[in-house]
Design a protein around this motif. Structure first.
Motif, mmCIF file in Angstrom:
data_model
loop_
_atom_site.group_PDB
_atom_site.id
_atom_site.type_symbol
_atom_site.label_atom_id
_atom_site.label_comp_id
_atom_site.label_asym_id
_atom_site.label_seq_id
_atom_site.Cartn_x
_atom_site.Cartn_y
_atom_site.Cartn_z
ATOM 1 N N ASN A 216 0.863 -1.175 0.000
ATOM 2 C CA ASN A 216 0.000 0.000 0.000
ATOM 3 C C ASN A 216 0.904 1.230 0.000
ATOM 4 O O ASN A 216 1.509 1.557 1.011
ATOM 5 C CB ASN A 216 -0.914 -0.015 1.224
ATOM 6 C CG ASN A 216 -1.755 1.244 1.349
ATOM 7 O OD1 ASN A 216 -1.786 2.081 0.441
ATOM 8 N ND2 ASN A 216 -2.445 1.400 2.470
ATOM 9 N N VAL A 217 1.002 1.892 -1.145
ATOM 10 C CA VAL A 217 1.914 3.032 -1.269
ATOM 11 C C VAL A 217 1.396 4.259 -0.528
ATOM 12 O O VAL A 217 2.132 5.235 -0.368
ATOM 13 C CB VAL A 217 2.148 3.378 -2.753
ATOM 14 C CG1 VAL A 217 2.866 2.246 -3.461
ATOM 15 C CG2 VAL A 217 0.828 3.684 -3.461
ATOM 16 N N TYR A 218 0.134 4.219 -0.065
ATOM 17 C CA TYR A 218 -0.429 5.339 0.683
ATOM 18 C C TYR A 218 -0.399 5.092 2.189
ATOM 19 O O TYR A 218 -0.943 5.889 2.950
ATOM 20 C CB TYR A 218 -1.881 5.596 0.253
ATOM 21 C CG TYR A 218 -2.045 5.986 -1.196
ATOM 22 C CD1 TYR A 218 -2.215 5.011 -2.179
ATOM 23 C CD2 TYR A 218 -2.020 7.318 -1.585
ATOM 24 C CE1 TYR A 218 -2.379 5.356 -3.505
ATOM 25 C CE2 TYR A 218 -2.179 7.676 -2.927
ATOM 26 C CZ TYR A 218 -2.356 6.688 -3.874
ATOM 27 O OH TYR A 218 -2.498 7.029 -5.192
ATOM 28 N N ALA A 219 0.201 3.991 2.637
ATOM 29 C CA ALA A 219 0.187 3.618 4.058
ATOM 30 C C ALA A 219 0.742 4.757 4.909
ATOM 31 O O ALA A 219 1.694 5.438 4.518
ATOM 32 C CB ALA A 219 1.003 2.343 4.276
ATOM 33 N N PRO A 220 0.133 4.999 6.108
ATOM 34 C CA PRO A 220 -0.935 4.209 6.743
ATOM 35 C C PRO A 220 -2.348 4.572 6.289
ATOM 36 O O PRO A 220 -3.309 4.093 6.845
ATOM 37 C CB PRO A 220 -0.753 4.551 8.220
ATOM 38 C CG PRO A 220 -0.241 5.951 8.219
ATOM 39 C CD PRO A 220 0.632 6.078 7.000
ATOM 40 N N GLU A 221 -2.500 5.468 5.280
ATOM 41 C CA GLU A 221 -3.829 5.806 4.774
ATOM 42 C C GLU A 221 -4.330 4.679 3.866
ATOM 43 O O GLU A 221 -3.567 3.822 3.401
ATOM 44 C CB GLU A 221 -3.786 7.128 4.009
ATOM 45 C CG GLU A 221 -3.261 8.309 4.821
ATOM 46 C CD GLU A 221 -4.204 8.678 5.953
ATOM 47 O OE1 GLU A 221 -3.719 9.236 6.956
ATOM 48 O OE2 GLU A 221 -5.419 8.389 5.840
ATOM 49 N N ALA A 222 -5.635 4.697 3.582
ATOM 50 C CA ALA A 222 -6.229 3.692 2.699
ATOM 51 C C ALA A 222 -5.769 3.932 1.264
ATOM 52 O O ALA A 222 -5.535 5.068 0.839
ATOM 53 C CB ALA A 222 -7.753 3.736 2.797
ATOM 54 N N ASP A 223 -5.643 2.842 0.517
ATOM 55 C CA ASP A 223 -5.212 2.913 -0.880
ATOM 56 C C ASP A 223 -6.450 2.971 -1.764
ATOM 57 O O ASP A 223 -7.237 2.015 -1.796
ATOM 58 C CB ASP A 223 -4.356 1.695 -1.226
ATOM 59 C CG ASP A 223 -3.650 1.845 -2.565
ATOM 60 O OD1 ASP A 223 -4.162 2.567 -3.424
ATOM 61 O OD2 ASP A 223 -2.576 1.247 -2.730
ATOM 62 N N PRO A 224 -6.669 4.057 -2.526
ATOM 63 C CA PRO A 224 -7.890 4.144 -3.348
ATOM 64 C C PRO A 224 -7.908 3.168 -4.513
ATOM 65 O O PRO A 224 -8.976 2.892 -5.063
ATOM 66 C CB PRO A 224 -7.866 5.600 -3.848
ATOM 67 C CG PRO A 224 -6.434 6.006 -3.794
ATOM 68 C CD PRO A 224 -5.840 5.269 -2.632
#
Length: 454
Positions: A405-413
């Motif tokens: 998940n390249v957006y970690a710790p945010e959710a990956d769209p």
């Protein structure tokens, strides 16, 4: 005789679960000195267990003379061999009610606010996530009046920061709470236990030399040199193990290298690579370092740009791969376990289907079949180049596959991760239906020998 001593004489455990129905189990009261007025007060000790964790001692002191009171929590066990780090993603107000055991050796961080509570600046406490925030606010507000008189500018900045801490309790936006304890005795509640908590990540680490000195495990004048690697699990993480084997192609003597690695935001994996000097054959394989998960995992990635090709990917040997846009599906046994990238797995699929396909080689190959496979390879190249959008689906019934998940710790769209219950057939393929790990004992009785056949 105290309740602790009485229980010890009876041979029972001095640590019990908290229960309102147990009238005989009361806190132990000890007369002790009040450090505020130097009169005698009362200390109450409660020895209890935290479910899915360990035993703790909760102590509470109160003084009837000056009304001063204090509470503290201590671990009843020893310092653990490894430290523990809990990372909780708070997304709702219910997450604020999670129980937290924070030892005095723990460091608490909120990365979104760049806020940190250093170790040994607070006493151990049994609280909640909301209580941790309230305690931090109370500590910052304690000397605000003096700061306002001495330095109003600094007091104003601290006041602004306090408001940000208070606003976290509204959970208008998700935030992260990290509790890192080198003693391994802190704890954050998992309300779904014994099932996995998707919002909570638990990892272990080896305490540094400085942390061991702070815990009293090393002398202060001891040099800061790390101990030499041993035969334990920690040494496996820091070195490559080599063992002799035979090449699967030419059967010549070869060597296999094995390394235990930690994949961020996932779990440990074992990477094995074999290189034959005789014939030049090379092979690599990845095995999961963890157990089979309670549920299967399906990961769906929408490939939209060429940058998606650089995402790290762990495909276990039980994972199947499919690309619906190409009407393509690869079974779990076709490719071995791999730790690669999205581009790497697509390249392996192309090589397996097109380049290494024995049915498209030679003069007798069907021209129509060869043309279809060539078109399939061209479409794979278009996906890798970012010219064609597609979905990559990893379906692993063992739950041991991973996609970065390249957006970690945010959710990956662009990525979704689904958990599902395995079917009976999937459990049969994994060999789980006939496994029995509890409620059995070995038959120690001698069985009579079978009669001899005439």
């Amino acid at each position: 005789m105290s309740a602790i001593a009485q229980e010890h004489v009876r041979g029972g455990s001095v640590f019990k679960d908290l229960s309102a129905d147990d009238e005989d189990w009361q806190p132990t009261e000890i007369e002790s000195l009040c450090m505020n007025c130097y009169q005698n007060g009362t200390t109450r000790l409660l020895l209890t267990k935290i479910p899915f964790f360990k035993e703790i001692i909760v102590s509470s002191f109160s003084c009837d003379h000056c009304s001063w009171s204090n509470t503290e929590i201590q671990s009843a066990g020893r310092i653990q061999e490894q430290g523990v780090c809990y990372t909780l993603k708070v997304t709702s107000k219910s997450d604020l009610d999670r129980e937290v055991v924070k030892m005095d050796s723990a460091t608490t961080r909120i990365p979104e606010l760049d806020f940190e509570i250093s170790p040994f600046t607070q006493k151990g406490a049994l609280s909640t996530v909301e209580g941790i925030l309230d305690r931090a606010v109370a500590g910052l507000e304690q000397d605000q009046a003096a700061r306002q008189e001495a330095d109003p500018e600094v007091a104003g900045k601290i006041h602004t920061f306090i408001q940000k801490l208070k606003k976290l309790k509204d959970v208008e936006e998700p935030f992260t709470v990290v509790i890192e304890d080198p003693s391994g005795n802190s704890f954050v509640e998992n309300p779904f236990a014994p099932l996995k908590d998707e919002a909570l990540t638990v990892s272990s680490f080896r305490p540094s030399v400085q942390q061991e000195k702070e815990l009293g495990l090393r002398a202060d004048d001891e040099p800061d040199d790390e101990p030499p690697p041993g035969d334990d699990l920690d040494s496996m993480r820091s070195e490559v193990l080599v063992f002799n084997t035979n090449c699967p192609e030419c059967n010549a003597p070869a060597s296999t290298n094995m390394k235990l690695v930690q994949i961020p935001h996932f779990k440990e994996a074992i990477i094995m690579a074999t290189n034959c000097d005789a014939c030049g054959h090379r092979t690599n394989e990845v095995k999961s370092g963890g157990a089979t998960e309670e549920k299967g995992t399906k990961i769906i990635l929408n490939i939209t740009t060429a940058s998606d090709m650089t995402r790290d990917l762990l495909k276990s040997e039980t994972c199947s791969v499919s690309i619906p846009e190409l009407d393509f599906e690869l079974g779990m046994g076709a490719l071995c376990g791999k730790f690669t990238t999205v581009e790497g797995i697509l390249t392996d699929i192309k090589n397996l289907v097109v380049a290494k396909n024995p049915f498209v080689c030679g003069d007798s190959v069907d021209s129509g079949r060869a043309q279809k496979l060539k078109e399939f390879g061209d479409k794979i190249d278009s996906i890798i180049a970012g010219q064609m959008k597609a979905r990559l689906i990893l379906d692993d019934p063992s739950g041991n596959s991973y996609l970065e998940n390249v957006y970690a710790p945010e959710a990956d769209p662009e990525m979704t991760r689904e958990m599902y219950e395995r079917t009976y057939e999937q459990n049969e393929e994994l060999g789980l239906n006939d496994i029995k790990t509890e409620g059995y004992q070995e038959d120690t009785e001698e069985k009579p020998a079978p009669p001899l056949e005439s």
